[in-house]
Motif scaffolding. Sequence first.
Motif, mmCIF file in Angstrom:
data_model
loop_
_atom_site.group_PDB
_atom_site.id
_atom_site.type_symbol
_atom_site.label_atom_id
_atom_site.label_comp_id
_atom_site.label_asym_id
_atom_site.label_seq_id
_atom_site.Cartn_x
_atom_site.Cartn_y
_atom_site.Cartn_z
ATOM 1 N N VAL A 152 16.490 78.074 108.233
ATOM 2 C CA VAL A 152 17.654 78.653 108.915
ATOM 3 C C VAL A 152 17.274 79.819 109.821
ATOM 4 O O VAL A 152 18.093 80.278 110.623
ATOM 5 N N GLY A 153 16.038 80.302 109.704
ATOM 6 C CA GLY A 153 15.605 81.439 110.502
ATOM 7 C C GLY A 153 15.832 82.754 109.773
ATOM 8 O O GLY A 153 16.379 82.798 108.665
ATOM 9 N N GLN A 154 15.390 83.822 110.402
ATOM 10 C CA GLN A 154 15.531 85.162 109.836
ATOM 11 C C GLN A 154 16.889 85.712 110.251
ATOM 12 O O GLN A 154 17.081 86.121 111.395
ATOM 13 N N ILE A 155 17.836 85.723 109.322
ATOM 14 C CA ILE A 155 19.201 86.142 109.632
ATOM 15 C C ILE A 155 19.238 87.653 109.820
ATOM 16 O O ILE A 155 18.882 88.410 108.911
ATOM 17 N N GLU A 156 19.709 88.092 110.989
ATOM 18 C CA GLU A 156 19.700 89.514 111.331
ATOM 19 C C GLU A 156 21.076 90.044 111.715
ATOM 20 O O GLU A 156 21.231 91.255 111.904
ATOM 21 N N GLY A 157 22.074 89.174 111.853
ATOM 22 C CA GLY A 157 23.393 89.634 112.273
ATOM 23 C C GLY A 157 24.501 88.930 111.531
ATOM 24 O O GLY A 157 24.377 87.752 111.171
ATOM 25 N N ALA A 217 29.036 88.836 111.528
ATOM 26 C CA ALA A 217 30.346 89.272 112.003
ATOM 27 C C ALA A 217 31.396 88.373 111.355
ATOM 28 O O ALA A 217 31.137 87.186 111.116
ATOM 29 N N VAL A 218 32.572 88.923 111.081
ATOM 30 C CA VAL A 218 33.602 88.200 110.343
ATOM 31 C C VAL A 218 34.942 88.346 111.064
ATOM 32 O O VAL A 218 35.287 89.426 111.547
ATOM 33 N N ASN A 219 35.700 87.240 111.132
ATOM 34 C CA ASN A 219 37.084 87.308 111.605
ATOM 35 C C ASN A 219 37.951 86.413 110.729
ATOM 36 O O ASN A 219 37.522 85.978 109.654
ATOM 37 N N THR A 220 39.166 86.125 111.169
ATOM 38 C CA THR A 220 40.094 85.342 110.350
ATOM 39 C C THR A 220 39.612 83.915 110.117
ATOM 40 O O THR A 220 40.031 83.266 109.157
ATOM 41 N N GLU A 221 38.742 83.420 110.984
ATOM 42 C CA GLU A 221 38.265 82.046 110.858
ATOM 43 C C GLU A 221 37.123 81.905 109.868
ATOM 44 O O GLU A 221 36.978 80.864 109.222
ATOM 45 N N GLY A 222 36.278 82.926 109.778
ATOM 46 C CA GLY A 222 35.150 82.833 108.866
ATOM 47 C C GLY A 222 34.038 83.803 109.210
ATOM 48 O O GLY A 222 34.258 84.837 109.837
ATOM 49 N N VAL A 223 32.817 83.429 108.827
ATOM 50 C CA VAL A 223 31.648 84.292 108.958
ATOM 51 C C VAL A 223 30.697 83.719 110.015
ATOM 52 O O VAL A 223 30.379 82.526 109.996
ATOM 53 N N TYR A 224 30.258 84.589 110.920
ATOM 54 C CA TYR A 224 29.283 84.221 111.940
ATOM 55 C C TYR A 224 27.970 84.917 111.620
ATOM 56 O O TYR A 224 27.950 86.116 111.331
ATOM 57 N N LEU A 225 26.873 84.170 111.684
ATOM 58 C CA LEU A 225 25.545 84.700 111.387
ATOM 59 C C LEU A 225 24.614 84.391 112.550
ATOM 60 O O LEU A 225 24.640 83.286 113.097
ATOM 61 N N SER A 226 23.788 85.354 112.921
ATOM 62 C CA SER A 226 22.806 85.115 113.975
ATOM 63 C C SER A 226 21.410 85.289 113.414
ATOM 64 O O SER A 226 21.156 86.157 112.583
ATOM 65 N N SER A 227 20.486 84.446 113.876
ATOM 66 C CA SER A 227 19.086 84.550 113.472
ATOM 67 C C SER A 227 18.236 84.790 114.698
ATOM 68 O O SER A 227 18.575 84.358 115.807
ATOM 69 N N GLU A 228 17.126 85.492 114.514
ATOM 70 C CA GLU A 228 16.202 85.717 115.619
ATOM 71 C C GLU A 228 15.065 84.702 115.569
ATOM 72 O O GLU A 228 14.900 83.979 114.582
ATOM 73 N N LEU A 229 14.303 84.643 116.634
ATOM 74 C CA LEU A 229 13.139 83.762 116.681
ATOM 75 C C LEU A 229 12.224 84.071 115.495
ATOM 76 O O LEU A 229 11.876 85.219 115.254
ATOM 77 N N PHE A 230 11.853 83.041 114.745
ATOM 78 C CA PHE A 230 11.080 83.240 113.514
ATOM 79 C C PHE A 230 9.853 82.336 113.547
ATOM 80 O O PHE A 230 9.965 81.113 113.491
ATOM 81 N N LYS A 231 8.682 82.966 113.683
ATOM 82 C CA LYS A 231 7.430 82.214 113.754
ATOM 83 C C LYS A 231 6.668 82.331 112.447
ATOM 84 O O LYS A 231 6.501 83.421 111.912
ATOM 85 N N THR A 232 6.217 81.191 111.924
ATOM 86 C CA THR A 232 5.413 81.152 110.705
ATOM 87 C C THR A 232 4.282 80.154 110.910
ATOM 88 O O THR A 232 4.306 79.355 111.862
ATOM 89 N N PRO A 233 3.291 80.145 110.028
ATOM 90 C CA PRO A 233 2.231 79.137 110.120
ATOM 91 C C PRO A 233 2.755 77.710 110.001
ATOM 92 O O PRO A 233 2.086 76.755 110.413
ATOM 93 N N LEU A 234 3.978 77.580 109.445
ATOM 94 C CA LEU A 234 4.566 76.256 109.261
ATOM 95 C C LEU A 234 5.371 75.796 110.467
ATOM 96 O O LEU A 234 5.839 74.652 110.504
ATOM 97 N N GLY A 235 5.562 76.693 111.422
ATOM 98 C CA GLY A 235 6.334 76.320 112.601
ATOM 99 C C GLY A 235 7.212 77.454 113.088
ATOM 100 O O GLY A 235 7.168 78.569 112.574
ATOM 101 N N THR A 236 8.017 77.165 114.102
ATOM 102 C CA THR A 236 8.886 78.160 114.722
ATOM 103 C C THR A 236 10.338 77.742 114.613
ATOM 104 O O THR A 236 10.677 76.579 114.880
#
Length: 258
Positions: free
Chosen positions: A218-223, A225-244
């Motif tokens: 799912v990536g490295q979750i860094e953000g 935000a919440v409103n009446t509809e639900g939860v929003y999550l943002s992830s940044e670029l995540f590089k590992t030996p297993l892939g990006t």
Amino acid sequence: MSDSLREGSGLDFLGDQLLSFNDSGHSGDLFLLNPKDGKIEKFIPTQLPNRDWEAVTKDSTSVYIGDFGNNNGTRKDLKIYKIPYQDFDFKTDSTKVISFQYPEQKDFISNNLNTDFDAEAMIFYNQKIQIFTKEWASRSVSRYEIDPDNFNSQEATKIESYNTGFVVTDAAYFEKKLYLVGYTKMTQVYLMIFDESDNQMFFSKIPKKYHLGSALSVGQIEGIAVNTEGVYLSSELFKTPLGTVKPRLYFIPKEKLE
């Protein structure tokens, strides 16, 4: 999400759009995103220095940008930028700086990813700025309070702590609930939801805890935000030996968390 926002670190609603930015090593620019598809709707240059921007929150007249990333535990220049705004018009020329320190921190020797005085989460609550620490050593979180109208160097006031078992990377407050998101050393991503108590505390009640998967998928979750509809999550670029894992915007419908 766009490569222009490959290291998005904070997230909050501004009207019906999401406000975000890149973290350290990037320019001090703000982005307004469409929450439906994550596309950039507006680009806002600020000319403000970005040493390590990590969190964003707002009140009715100002947006607050937290330049307080502190992975090594060495910073003595922790600050929050207070930017006046009206109808999506940011008055960057009128920006003020809120400087602060943690009174409990006595040691500023470099201790990479092993300090309890890092932070990446912030909300505006009870007319104060609330900072939530990213405690690498303790795997806990502490809530500190900051006066948004004090532009002298101030000491943050510690209010409460909780043993999350993971490091907290962002926070949101909505309808008397506190939302914390973060991950473990083994890349497991979690969301915790705390109910506000009558005495304006959050950590006195047992929270709901959700496992969101591995950062390897799912990536490295860094953000968050919440409103009446639900939860929003943002992830940044995540590089590992297993892939990006590319930067992404996720949505969890409100009913899935009930």
